[in-house]
Enzyme design. Sequence first.
Site, short mmCIF file in Angstrom:
data_model
loop_
_atom_site.label_atom_id
_atom_site.label_comp_id
_atom_site.label_asym_id
_atom_site.label_seq_id
_atom_site.Cartn_x
_atom_site.Cartn_y
_atom_site.Cartn_z
N GLU A 130 0.83 -1.21 0.00
CA GLU A 130 0.00 0.00 0.00
C GLU A 130 0.86 1.26 0.00
O GLU A 130 0.55 2.25 -0.67
CB GLU A 130 -0.94 0.00 1.20
N ARG B 162 0.53 3.75 -3.28
CA ARG B 162 -0.15 5.01 -2.99
C ARG B 162 0.84 6.16 -2.84
O ARG B 162 0.70 7.21 -3.48
CB ARG B 162 -1.00 4.88 -1.74
N ASP C 55 -5.44 -9.98 -7.85
CA ASP C 55 -5.81 -9.11 -8.97
C ASP C 55 -4.64 -8.45 -9.69
O ASP C 55 -4.45 -8.62 -10.89
CB ASP C 55 -6.83 -8.07 -8.50
N GLU D 249 -13.00 0.32 -9.73
CA GLU D 249 -12.63 -0.66 -10.77
C GLU D 249 -13.50 -0.61 -12.02
O GLU D 249 -12.99 -0.75 -13.13
CB GLU D 249 -12.60 -2.05 -10.17
N THR E 167 -1.50 0.70 -10.17
CA THR E 167 -2.75 0.13 -9.70
C THR E 167 -3.53 1.08 -8.79
O THR E 167 -4.66 0.78 -8.44
CB THR E 167 -2.49 -1.21 -8.99
#
Length: 584
Positions: A174, A178, A306, A481, A568
């Site tokens: 993360e 991010r 994913d 998404e 992502t």
Amino acid sequence: MSSTTLRKRNTASVPEVDDTAKEAVCDERAARQQSSSKASSYVLLILLSAFAYLVYRNPSVVTEPLADFIGTELHRPAPKVVNFTADIQKRDAVVAAFKHAWLAYERDAMGDDEYHPISRKGSNLTEAGGIGYTVIDSIDTMLIMGLHDEYARARDWVANKMSFDRDAEFNTFETTIRVLGGLLSAYTLTEDKLYLEKAKDLADRILPAFDTPSGLPLSHINLAQRKGFATPDNKGLVSTAEVSTLQLEFRYLSYLTENDTYWDVVEKVMKTIKGSSLSTGLASIFMNPEDGRFVMSAIRLGSRGDSYYEYLLKQYIQTNFTEPVYQHMYEFAIDGVQEHLVKKSQMAGLTYTSELIPERDGSGRISWRLVPKQDHLICFFGGSLMLGAVTSGAAVTPVSIPPRANQLTAKGLRDWKTGVELIETCMRTHETASGLAPEIVHFRIPRDGLSGSSMPNDWYIKGARPGAPAPYDARYILRPETVESLFIAYRLTGDEHYRKYGWQIFEAIEKHCKIESGGYASIINVDRVPVEHEDKMETFLMSETLKYLYLLFEDNKVLPLNKYVFNTEAHPLPIIYPTRRAAF
């Protein structure tokens, strides 16, 4: 004997019949012919009906061969002239929504990692303090939208108040996607060295997480101590998606700084994964950082799986198609997905993805149970498949917009078709009372034991019952998404119906998630109105959901897909031209 004599003998051998007998014979023959004609008509009608039903369930049976034969556009129904002119009214409505979210956060929680719009306060991920998750996640969106005043204040916070010297454990994945991704994107859009210096500082603190026997990074990192930690929740294992979704960020930082260490650590991860790959091309969701092997665990495209598939393609794109190893890994993986996970719903023929769950019987034998469960997270996959079809699956370059069937390989055609269908399925899951999709849906299968129940024919929210508390699966947490796929699909086709879908979702968010005092909140049950809110605004609302909606309605010259690749967390990074090649 002459032929004349023979003909006479044959003629003479036919017995004579009277007129009545002749009429009877004629009537009998006519009846047989009529009966045969009726039977043929019935068979033809049945065959035509079966063919019509097949075409209804799967139009590509007709459209794809026809498109391939005449060389027309593959996409349905393609506009005659692709027009990517910005829809200014809708685009600016998204900007207003972003400002409604950001200004509330800035007022109540500036610098905190997360925001709670109902209680109007912020919170941090650790007791040692935050590292500005929300600020960094939002900066490039401000730049793209042209919000100069808001950006100036955010930059000031980064320059004067942001600190990574926090003696606490942060999630490696993360923090990378991010914060490191956000800093690198900000640098890409501004060339402001402040962001590059901050990115190097953070990356150097994350590097010790890779100090494992296999090179797979540990799931957590203490940024002050510069030490990696395994999470006890997963018994020391690491998530496949998390270890394979750091590569765009570290590779780009290496390219900028000419420091090969950043490149080497993430490339070693990919080498380890390739060496441990399963025969199906699929990846289970956990790996062992000690030996670098896959661990017997679920196989899915949802959480923990994913972005592994997403980044295989994006690594190939990021390096300007110069790393064929990632193309091969991507195609091998997608072959496995297509063969084992892609399914059709039993009534409407909706395309969806399943999960494979390993089960061990009393004698120790392992079998795999197919579960028709699809996370909202998977809705990124439709757009990703379409992007893969026109890059990895391209037979020629450049590929037109929309692509023509003869411009794609057989696998490209297959993946394009599946991608288009998955987006339509994801839009069907928005057919709820709120117009928003739930976190998780299940699809009906013949053996589910639900025949004759009140469950919908194709998909449903597991555990949802009238008057009962909403299950976890029923919530909507401002996820991006579906709109991510809509953005990609629109850029690749110019088909306005993707913009219409995006606007429907935006209006539903405005109607049901907007908090009047500022910000947006998750909702607990998408199928109940008026909605009940959860007091949390996820950072990806401003980083991803609103950014992709903005770009959906913006001109396609802004961040074109042939020049940028999105990480992502929707942070755009440029396609680079590396001088090195993968060493495996």
